[in-house]
Design a protein around this motif. Sequence first.
Motif, PDB file in Angstrom:
ATOM      1  N   ASP A 171      10.861  40.240 -57.369  1.00 44.88           N
ATOM      2  CA  ASP A 171      11.334  39.429 -56.245  1.00 44.88           C
ATOM      3  C   ASP A 171      12.779  39.789 -55.915  1.00 44.88           C
ATOM      4  O   ASP A 171      13.692  39.444 -56.666  1.00 44.88           O
ATOM      5  N   GLY A 206      24.189  31.556 -57.988  1.00 43.29           N
ATOM      6  CA  GLY A 206      23.750  32.151 -56.732  1.00 43.29           C
ATOM      7  C   GLY A 206      24.885  32.645 -55.869  1.00 43.29           C
ATOM      8  O   GLY A 206      26.066  32.529 -56.207  1.00 43.29           O
ATOM      9  N   HIS A 251      22.219  27.018 -62.560  1.00 41.30           N
ATOM     10  CA  HIS A 251      21.874  27.630 -61.276  1.00 41.30           C
ATOM     11  C   HIS A 251      23.030  28.532 -60.854  1.00 41.30           C
ATOM     12  O   HIS A 251      24.164  28.071 -60.689  1.00 41.30           O
ATOM     13  N   SER A 282      16.970  37.438 -63.062  1.00 43.82           N
ATOM     14  CA  SER A 282      16.258  37.848 -61.858  1.00 43.82           C
ATOM     15  C   SER A 282      14.789  38.108 -62.170  1.00 43.82           C
ATOM     16  O   SER A 282      14.434  38.567 -63.258  1.00 43.82           O
ATOM     17  N   THR A 319      14.677  38.586 -53.713  1.00 50.25           N
ATOM     18  CA  THR A 319      15.453  37.496 -53.123  1.00 50.25           C
ATOM     19  C   THR A 319      16.313  36.750 -54.139  1.00 50.25           C
ATOM     20  O   THR A 319      17.019  35.826 -53.769  1.00 50.25           O
ATOM     21  N   ASP A 320      16.253  37.132 -55.428  1.00 53.10           N
ATOM     22  CA  ASP A 320      17.060  36.427 -56.425  1.00 53.10           C
ATOM     23  C   ASP A 320      18.126  37.332 -57.045  1.00 53.10           C
ATOM     24  O   ASP A 320      18.556  37.138 -58.166  1.00 53.10           O
ATOM     25  N   GLN A 358      20.157  33.278 -52.225  1.00 52.50           N
ATOM     26  CA  GLN A 358      19.612  33.986 -53.366  1.00 52.50           C
ATOM     27  C   GLN A 358      20.227  33.441 -54.653  1.00 52.50           C
ATOM     28  O   GLN A 358      21.437  33.209 -54.725  1.00 52.50           O
ATOM     29  N   SER A 359      19.408  33.268 -55.690  1.00 56.81           N
ATOM     30  CA  SER A 359      19.913  32.642 -56.910  1.00 56.81           C
ATOM     31  C   SER A 359      18.973  32.868 -58.077  1.00 56.81           C
ATOM     32  O   SER A 359      17.829  33.310 -57.892  1.00 56.81           O
ATOM     33  N   ILE A 360      19.453  32.573 -59.270  1.00 60.63           N
ATOM     34  CA  ILE A 360      18.637  32.550 -60.474  1.00 60.63           C
ATOM     35  C   ILE A 360      18.865  31.208 -61.168  1.00 60.63           C
ATOM     36  O   ILE A 360      19.933  30.602 -61.050  1.00 60.63           O
ATOM     37  N   ASP A 361      17.832  30.732 -61.865  1.00 59.15           N
ATOM     38  CA  ASP A 361      17.884  29.431 -62.520  1.00 59.15           C
ATOM     39  C   ASP A 361      17.409  29.562 -63.964  1.00 59.15           C
ATOM     40  O   ASP A 361      16.579  30.423 -64.279  1.00 59.15           O
TER      41      ASP A 361
END
Length: 217
Positions: free
Chosen positions: A96, A43, A41, A92, A98-99, A57-60
């Motif tokens: 979207d 962010g 994770h 990302s 937001t990431d 905001q983040s990426i996983d």
Amino acid sequence: MKKIMVAALLTGTAIATPALAQDTTPTFTGPRVEAILGYDHIGAGSDADNQNGRDDQSIDGLLYGVGAGYDINLGSAVVGVEGEITDSTAKSGRFDPTDQFGFGRVKAGRDLYVGARAGFLVNPATLLYVKGGYTNQKLGVLAGNTNQQTDESFKLDGWRVGGGVERAIGTNSFAKVEYRYSKYDSAHIDYMDGATSSEFDIDTDRHQVVASVGYRF
């Protein structure tokens, strides 16, 4: 004669049993290699790298890689050095915003880590430990709203701390579960033409929960 043979067998068994027990006792010492797999994770931190006033905001994705280290058993305590190289599927979304956490659309790339760890033996086969060191993360820039990765990337510098439990499986193999937190506070850009930007401040967080299996030489 039979009494002599029986006595010899009993004596040999008595000698071999402690030796066998000693050979199979985990030592938690020496060089080791391992395979790593887990959750990743990445962010925005609380101070920067956020867009539209959002800090979440983040990426996983899935983290995977290999590691190596060297440990020294001091009795009830174990100390060592280690390093690893990992990659991640985190990236990302195409539509979207937001990431993006301040870097635009990116995909997590290779991560280099080098550090040290220290722990204590709960029992001869179980080690509890903490760790810390330096980490360098690459974020590849994605082109537009496609999944195509460009030749431009961010290189993030930071530190990592964590902890876990390692369990010996027999004499040489082991398994462990670990949590680690990384904080990146500076970065530079590698441009497509080969140029490199100056270092600039960032505030990016990374949380990982991983499992490893390995072999100790």
